[in-house]
Design an enzyme around this catalytic site. Structure first.
Site, PDB file in Angstrom:
ATOM      1  N   HIS A 132       0.680  -1.246   0.014  1.00  0.00           N
ATOM      2  CA  HIS A 132       0.023   0.127   0.159  1.00  0.00           C
ATOM      3  C   HIS A 132       0.790   1.413  -0.092  1.00  0.00           C
ATOM      4  O   HIS A 132       0.717   2.103  -0.851  1.00  0.00           O
ATOM      5  CB  HIS A 132      -0.870  -0.076   1.299  1.00  0.00           C
ATOM      6  CG  HIS A 132      -1.724   1.078   1.251  1.00  0.00           C
ATOM      7  ND1 HIS A 132      -3.032   1.307   1.045  1.00  0.00           N
ATOM      8  CD2 HIS A 132      -1.404   2.466   2.167  1.00  0.00           C
ATOM      9  CE1 HIS A 132      -3.546   2.466   1.324  1.00  0.00           C
ATOM     10  NE2 HIS A 132      -2.490   3.212   1.991  1.00  0.00           N
ATOM     11  N   GLU A 133       1.921   1.335   1.017  1.00  0.00           N
ATOM     12  CA  GLU A 133       2.642   2.494   0.851  1.00  0.00           C
ATOM     13  C   GLU A 133       3.456   2.662  -0.303  1.00  0.00           C
ATOM     14  O   GLU A 133       3.774   3.847  -0.629  1.00  0.00           O
ATOM     15  CB  GLU A 133       3.678   2.361   2.238  1.00  0.00           C
ATOM     16  CG  GLU A 133       2.659   2.356   3.500  1.00  0.00           C
ATOM     17  CD  GLU A 133       1.664   3.392   3.779  1.00  0.00           C
ATOM     18  OE1 GLU A 133       1.936   4.566   3.161  1.00  0.00           O
ATOM     19  OE2 GLU A 133       0.957   3.339   4.532  1.00  0.00           O
ATOM     20  N   HIS A 168       1.992   4.810  -2.879  1.00  0.00           N
ATOM     21  CA  HIS A 168       2.077   6.328  -2.603  1.00  0.00           C
ATOM     22  C   HIS A 168       3.272   6.753  -3.413  1.00  0.00           C
ATOM     23  O   HIS A 168       3.386   7.470  -4.223  1.00  0.00           O
ATOM     24  CB  HIS A 168       2.137   6.479  -1.373  1.00  0.00           C
ATOM     25  CG  HIS A 168       0.582   6.389  -0.641  1.00  0.00           C
ATOM     26  ND1 HIS A 168      -0.424   6.670  -1.321  1.00  0.00           N
ATOM     27  CD2 HIS A 168       0.389   5.909   0.662  1.00  0.00           C
ATOM     28  CE1 HIS A 168      -1.613   6.448  -0.503  1.00  0.00           C
ATOM     29  NE2 HIS A 168      -1.104   5.828   0.394  1.00  0.00           N
TER      30      HIS A 168
END
Length: 275
Positions: free
Chosen positions: A188-189, A192
């Site tokens: 998920h990170e 970004h």
């Protein structure tokens, strides 16, 4: 940086169970415009989604003295395997070049924007702007699972030092973060890091959402593992509860959309590759 991590952590109000999934900031309008312009620029050039993108990766495990030795190289290796599976649709291959294990009580609890974060990354960060640095900290406060930094068109020296993703060490595969122990926090990170926003970006049932056409407009983050969710019933489509850029339990996450693939790879090519 053109945004405030501390503000985002408060404004997002995104708590799943006992954990806060992510404190990556809501981007400013200026930064949104910069990333959207980079996506548009990529569309005007020769661009291949099918091209293999090798991303050199360094992993830094930072613990307090009380937790030294609690996390293993095998967990790190499994984390990279999880990421390579998740990012296979992007034809992204993460190549683990080195793993560092550091014992430092202050760094292991480094909060976003803190002196401890800056000092830690100044000492440990390796590679260039297209190199991914993943930090796994044993003592992130407030049940936080992680945060990361979006790409910048013209990164400053500070941007380059702070670049990379911080994750709770217990979110490593086999860790002790219940419901978040399959390694998808780093997936998920890293989304970004590639320039992807949360699928509920904007927290409204109108507007441009996450600026990806095939992720339906979504008003709220997903908590837990629902069978379905539709936070904007008057808009087409249902919530992206299985998307890596939502907040579901790890066991519910398994996809990026084709639009996210295009956005992430084009931004990598434009803003990170070779820089």
């Amino acid at each position: 940086m053109k945004y405030s991590l501390a503000f985002a952590a408060m404004a997002a109000s995104l708590v799943s169970g006992e954990y806060t999934r992510c404190a990556t900031p809501n981007p400013s309008e200026e930064h949104i415009a910069i990333l959207n312009a980079a996506v548009e620029e990529a569309s005007n050039r020769t661009f291949s989604i099918q091209a293999l993108r090798n991303v050199d990766t360094y992993v830094h495990v930072v613990t307090t003295s009380a937790k030294a030795g609690q996390y293993s190289q095998s967990q790190v290796n499994e984390q990279i395997s999880v990421m390579n599976d998740a990012y296979a649709p992007l034809n992204v291959q993460f190549n683990l070049l080195d793993t560092t294990f550091t014992t430092n009580n202050q760094w292991a609890a480094a909060s976003d924007g803190s002196t401890a974060e800056y000092n830690m990354k100044s000492a440990l960060h390796q590679g260039s702007y297209d190199t991914l640095n993943l930090y796994f900290l044993s003592d992130l406060g407030g049940g936080l699972l992680g945060f990361c930094y979006f790409p910048e068109a013209s990164p400053t020296s500070q941007d380059r030092i702070l670049d990379g993703c911080i994750n709770l060490a217990d979110s490593l595969p086999g860790g002790s973060a219940t419901n978040y122990d399959l390694g998808y926090t780093a997936v998920h990170e890293t989304g970004h890091w590639f320039g992807l926003y949360h699928v509920f970006q904007g927290s409204a049932c109108s507007g441009s959402g996450d600026y990806v056409s095939d992720t339906p407009i979504q008003r709220t983050d997903t908590s837990g593992c629902p069978t379905s969710q539709d936070s904007c019933p008057n808009q087409a489509g249902v919530d992206s509860i299985h998307n890596f850029m939502d907040y579901s339990y790890d066991s519910c996450m398994y996809e990026f959309t084709s639009g996210q693939v295009t956005r992430a790879t084009s931004l990598f090519d434009q803003l990170r590759a070779g820089k």
